[in-house]
Design a protein around this motif. Structure first.
Motif, PDB file in Angstrom:
ATOM      1  N   GLY A 127       4.451   1.156   0.343  1.00  0.00           N
ATOM      2  CA  GLY A 127       5.915   0.860   0.098  1.00  0.00           C
ATOM      3  C   GLY A 127       6.949   0.726   1.096  1.00  0.00           C
ATOM      4  N   LEU A 179       0.669  -1.004  -0.069  1.00  0.00           N
ATOM      5  CA  LEU A 179      -0.099   0.004   0.050  1.00  0.00           C
ATOM      6  C   LEU A 179       1.022   1.190  -0.046  1.00  0.00           C
ATOM      7  CD1 LEU A 179      -2.913  -0.435   2.443  1.00  0.00           C
ATOM      8  CD2 LEU A 179      -3.028   0.027  -0.234  1.00  0.00           C
ATOM      9  N   ARG A 198       6.170  13.799   2.765  1.00  0.00           N
ATOM     10  CA  ARG A 198       6.716  14.586   4.150  1.00  0.00           C
ATOM     11  C   ARG A 198       7.172  15.682   3.917  1.00  0.00           C
ATOM     12  NH1 ARG A 198       9.271   9.360   7.473  1.00  0.00           N
ATOM     13  NH2 ARG A 198       7.239   8.074   7.083  1.00  0.00           N
ATOM     14  N   TRP A 215       7.967   9.914  -0.575  1.00  0.00           N
ATOM     15  CA  TRP A 215       7.205   9.187   0.587  1.00  0.00           C
ATOM     16  C   TRP A 215       5.866   8.884  -0.062  1.00  0.00           C
ATOM     17  CZ3 TRP A 215      10.036   7.066   4.437  1.00  0.00           C
ATOM     18  CH2 TRP A 215      11.405   7.719   4.842  1.00  0.00           C
ATOM     19  N   ILE A 216       5.733   8.250  -1.124  1.00  0.00           N
ATOM     20  CA  ILE A 216       4.347   8.302  -1.758  1.00  0.00           C
ATOM     21  C   ILE A 216       3.678   7.024  -1.315  1.00  0.00           C
ATOM     22  CG2 ILE A 216       3.197   8.365  -3.839  1.00  0.00           C
ATOM     23  CD1 ILE A 216       4.026  11.059  -2.911  1.00  0.00           C
ATOM     24  N   ARG A 217       2.514   7.012  -1.190  1.00  0.00           N
ATOM     25  CA  ARG A 217       1.631   5.773  -0.868  1.00  0.00           C
ATOM     26  C   ARG A 217       0.924   5.316  -2.413  1.00  0.00           C
ATOM     27  NH1 ARG A 217      -0.387   4.987   4.172  1.00  0.00           N
ATOM     28  NH2 ARG A 217      -2.549   4.166   3.309  1.00  0.00           N
ATOM     29  N   LEU A 218       0.947   4.110  -2.696  1.00  0.00           N
ATOM     30  CA  LEU A 218       0.465   3.640  -3.842  1.00  0.00           C
ATOM     31  C   LEU A 218      -1.085   4.186  -4.184  1.00  0.00           C
ATOM     32  CD1 LEU A 218       0.565   2.017  -6.578  1.00  0.00           C
ATOM     33  CD2 LEU A 218       0.160  -0.193  -5.185  1.00  0.00           C
ATOM     34  N   GLU A 219      -1.954   3.679  -3.047  1.00  0.00           N
ATOM     35  CA  GLU A 219      -3.271   4.186  -3.189  1.00  0.00           C
ATOM     36  C   GLU A 219      -3.442   5.893  -3.294  1.00  0.00           C
ATOM     37  OE1 GLU A 219      -5.265   3.101   0.348  1.00  0.00           O
ATOM     38  OE2 GLU A 219      -3.705   3.643   1.676  1.00  0.00           O
ATOM     39  N   LEU A 227      -4.140  -3.814  -6.122  1.00  0.00           N
ATOM     40  CA  LEU A 227      -4.173  -3.878  -5.071  1.00  0.00           C
ATOM     41  C   LEU A 227      -5.341  -4.910  -4.780  1.00  0.00           C
ATOM     42  CD1 LEU A 227      -5.166  -0.062  -4.030  1.00  0.00           C
ATOM     43  CD2 LEU A 227      -3.044  -1.459  -3.542  1.00  0.00           C
ATOM     44  N   LEU A 234       9.346   1.797  -6.889  1.00  0.00           N
ATOM     45  CA  LEU A 234       9.524   1.574  -5.340  1.00  0.00           C
ATOM     46  C   LEU A 234      10.780   1.436  -4.749  1.00  0.00           C
ATOM     47  CD1 LEU A 234       8.020   0.365  -2.886  1.00  0.00           C
ATOM     48  CD2 LEU A 234       8.034  -1.982  -3.970  1.00  0.00           C
ATOM     49  N   GLN A 235      11.059   2.309  -3.816  1.00  0.00           N
ATOM     50  CA  GLN A 235      12.521   2.648  -3.474  1.00  0.00           C
ATOM     51  C   GLN A 235      12.542   1.901  -2.155  1.00  0.00           C
ATOM     52  OE1 GLN A 235      14.259   3.412  -5.760  1.00  0.00           O
ATOM     53  NE2 GLN A 235      14.522   5.630  -6.164  1.00  0.00           N
ATOM     54  N   LEU A 236      13.675   2.303  -1.208  1.00  0.00           N
ATOM     55  CA  LEU A 236      13.962   1.504  -0.237  1.00  0.00           C
ATOM     56  C   LEU A 236      12.794   1.709   0.968  1.00  0.00           C
ATOM     57  CD1 LEU A 236      17.795   2.217   0.543  1.00  0.00           C
ATOM     58  CD2 LEU A 236      16.727   0.323  -0.650  1.00  0.00           C
ATOM     59  N   HIS A 237      12.463   2.903   1.174  1.00  0.00           N
ATOM     60  CA  HIS A 237      11.321   3.304   2.137  1.00  0.00           C
ATOM     61  C   HIS A 237      10.026   3.432   1.831  1.00  0.00           C
ATOM     62  CE1 HIS A 237      15.295   3.816   4.387  1.00  0.00           C
ATOM     63  NE2 HIS A 237      15.422   4.925   3.627  1.00  0.00           N
ATOM     64  N   ALA A 238       9.695   3.672   0.368  1.00  0.00           N
ATOM     65  CA  ALA A 238       8.308   3.903   0.209  1.00  0.00           C
ATOM     66  C   ALA A 238       8.264   3.947  -1.352  1.00  0.00           C
ATOM     67  CB  ALA A 238       7.969   5.399   0.673  1.00  0.00           C
ATOM     68  N   TYR A 239       7.094   4.312  -1.936  1.00  0.00           N
ATOM     69  CA  TYR A 239       7.010   4.577  -3.409  1.00  0.00           C
ATOM     70  C   TYR A 239       7.819   6.025  -3.535  1.00  0.00           C
ATOM     71  CZ  TYR A 239       4.206   0.575  -3.774  1.00  0.00           C
ATOM     72  OH  TYR A 239       3.625  -0.777  -3.634  1.00  0.00           O
TER      73      TYR A 239
END
Ligand code: SF4
Lengths: 105, 557
Positions: free
Chosen positions: A23, A21, B86, B101-105, B33, B53-58
């Motif tokens: 990442g 969701l 952020r 720091w992006i959320r896929l949804e 999803l 998709l990176q280390l911590h987030a999209y």
């Protein structure tokens, strides 16, 4: 994927992935949950890790995670990844102390 | 809505296309999803929409075509940083912006917000023609011969969703400039285009092919000296067709056009392009004066009016304020209009993260652009921001406004103006962290008087061989390498992206991370101790050769 050829004394394996969701980096726990905190990760011996990894990776979609793999840690409390890359995944970007994973619930 | 200064005004077709594309991607996200699409199936789809998709987030990479934005668009980027990320964004060496720091949804909603201001993330990734980059002083610089933005826009429209070039062997990068002073690193691109006026007044284009950085750095070679405007698209089409047909697809590291050009030679490549052109329906690709004029009409032209004493006012203010004078020296460039000046705003505060800006800074930049530069903003491939048309008598007010938000650093082109990729703090491909080294170097050379004393010196840092930090092109380049999970840095010297492009030479074995900053400080000391009057770092390096610098770097090792 950076994986040491074999574990040094005092090292174990943990399973890690990214959450589908958002990442975020997550670690596999003994109860089957995925957690942001490496401190809750299940520590695996090298000989059991392969089978656990295959099983957990097969459930990735159900569990809402992507790209499951194993990585070596020093088996301390909390466990500390061996490579810089995995340390950064575990703790957050070193250039933003305010984003340290440890400060998150 | 009035037409923006500096970039093309979308029409209904552009907007309908974006909406359709977002709806398509929203469906793909939904299917990912709910598990209908596997990650392997979804990955190429998300990459085509700029989502990594990176280390911590999209990470979402948003396109800024030829690096130009209007204030409304910049404000929107600041809002996205605040609401979905952020509270900051990162400007890249491809004149784009990345959110870490992006959320896929959230992505479809973000893309909808971007579309509200005619922006998107299409073709910022994948094996297609990427965002076309252009001279950051386009349409403003006194040394410019042809404003490249109209043709950059034509290339954008030609390359967007081009059905033949959506699955190239590898990514493909084009840069265009209209100045004799190369500010786009034309010879380090898959295709570099330098425009100049032709005999009949219409522009002609000098075209380089096969340049690039990465694992195999190559300086592009001239394919054609004078392509006429009417044949520009046909020629590019033919160059891409030859690459698409013959570029290697069996090995990702050998798939760029530079490898093909090296393998067959530029003469054979030219022959292949000419053969392709000979059998193409050139009429279909002909760029008519009417078509160019139609695109040009969708760019507003700034009305450059300044009081007669604007120059004198600026000169007086510089005499009265040495700090301002230092900033003007390093951070401005001569405008084609004598009452105006080009201001470059450094995103490299001492000890800061190169290319990062907070949402508050982004919002302020948008306000300042409205107040001082017709609401137009340019992002540079060196990770800074340019206001292209500032009245000279108002420059000091702009500088004061920038000071209030920590954006008045006087270091453009100097050692503090460090280019760094995101590196191992974010990037899944990285070997080493680029940003902390940049921060330590920035802090070490924080004194802007010292920076001015050192003079022109570019440091470029890449966290891996992909070279997003353009380390091969840095006067001093740093490449992060991984030695058994630890960070090391390889040093190069003598690279340059400007006229006389050169690839840096490796000085010696890679250094541990904690020895790298000291080694660079010794390199700089070596230069300061041995330079002759008026010499830059590159001049001294050329005169003395690498050996003294190698000795200095490895002194204690
Ligand atoms: S150079 Fe390497 S580490 Fe840096 S952003 Fe590019 S891929 Fe990532």
């Amino acid at each position: 994927m950076k994986r040491p050829v074999r574990l040094e004394p005092g090292q174990k394996l943990v399973l890690t992935a990214n959450r589908l969701l958002d990442g975020r980096t997550v670690w596999w726990c003994a109860d089957g949950a995925w957690d942001l905190h490496i401190g809750r990760a299940a520590l695996l011996d090298a000989d059991e890790a392969e089978a656990v990894l295959a099983r957990v990776a097969g459930e990735a979609q159900r569990d809402g995670v992507v790209g499951v793999y194993d990585t070596a840690v020093q088996a301390a409390v909390p466990p500390e990844p061996v490579t810089v890359r995995e340390k950064i995944r575990a703790h957050g970007p070193t250039v933003h102390p305010e984003f340290a994973v440890e400060t998150e619930q | 809505m009035s037409i923006p200064v500096g970039h093309y005004q979308y029409d209904r077709i552009d907007r309908d296309f974006l909406q359709a594309r977002i709806a398509e991607f929203e469906g793909q996200v939904q299917r990912r999803l709910d598990g209908t699409l596997s990650e392997d199936e979804f990955k190429p789809l998300r990459l085509m929409n700029g989502l990594y998709l990176q280390l911590h987030a999209y990470m979402l990479r948003v396109a800024i075509p030829y690096g130009i934005l209007d204030s409304r668009q910049l404000r929107k980027l600041g809002e996205i940083a605040r609401r979905y990320d952020r509270d900051y964004g990162h400007f890249t060496t491809r004149q784009n912006i990345q959110f870490n720091w992006i959320r896929l949804e959230d992505t479809p909603a973000i893309l909808r917000e971007l579309a509200e201001v005619d922006m998107h993330a299409i073709q910022t990734s994948g094996n297609c023609i990427r965002n076309v980059t252009a001279d950051e002083y386009a349409g403003a610089a006194a040394d410019e011969l042809v404003d490249p933005r109209v043709h950059a826009e034509i290339l954008r429209q030609w390359s967007t969703l081009h059905p033949e070039f959506t699955f190239l062997p590898r990514k493909f990068k084009i840069a265009i400039s209209g100045s004799p002073n190369d500010r786009v690193a034309a010879r380090f691109h898959d295709i570099g285009i330098l425009a100049r006026p032709g005999e009949d007044g219409a522009p002609v284009f000098r075209i380089f092919v096969g340049g690039g950085l990465g694992r195999t750095p190559v300086i592009g070679e001239e394919l054609f000296d004078s392509v006429r405007e009417e044949h520009l698209l046909a020629t590019l089409e033919a160059i891409l067709r030859v690459y698409n047909a013959h570029g290697r697809r069996d090995n990702i590291y050998k798939a760029r056009i530079k490898i093909l050009v090296q393998a067959i030679g530029v003469e054979a490549y030219r022959e292949a392009v000419e053969a392709e052109l000979a059998q193409m329906d050139l009429e279909r690709y002909r760029l008519t004066p009417e078509a160019v004029a139609a695109i040009r009409s969708r760019f507003a032209v700034p009305l450059l009016e300044a009081p007669a004493d604007a120059d004198a006012v600026l000169a007086q203010q510089r005499r009265e304020d040495p700090l301002f004078d230092r900033w003007v020296r390093s951070n401005t460039h001569v405008h084609r209009d004598p009452g105006h000046i080009i201001a470059t705003i450094s995103l490299k505060p001492a000890g800061g993260i190169p290319g990062d800006a907070t949402s508050a800074q982004i919002a302020r930049l948008a306000d300042l652009a409205d107040a001082y530069s017709f609401g137009e903003i340019r992002i540079t491939h060196l990770q800074n921001v340019v206001l292209g048309h500032v009245r000279k008598d108002r420059l000091r007010d702009l500088w004061l406004g920038l000071s209030e938000v920590g954006l008045a650093e006087a270091n453009i082109g100097l050692i503090g103006d460090i280019v760094a990729c995101p590196g191992l703090d974010y990037c899944a491909l990285a070997n080493a962290r680029s940003i902390p080294i940049a921060q330590k170097l920035g802090a070490r050379f924080a004194d802007t008087a010292l920076q001015a004393e050192i003079g022109a010196l570019r440091i470029n840092i890449s966290g891996c061989i992909n070279a997003c930090g353009h380390h091969h092109a840095g006067h001093i380049g740093l490449l992060g390498v991984d030695k058994r999970g630890e960070e090391f840095f390889q040093l190069t010297v003598g690279g340059r992206a400007e006229n006389g492009a050169a690839i840096g030479t490796i000085l010696g074995a890679a250094l541990p991370e904690d020895e790298t900053v000291d080694a660079i400080a010794r390199l700089v000391d070596c230069y300061l101790g041995r330079r002759e009057s008026g010499e830059t770092f590159l001049d001294t390096l050329t005169r003395l050769g690498h050996e003294p610098f190698r000795e200095a770097a490895y002194e204690t090792v």
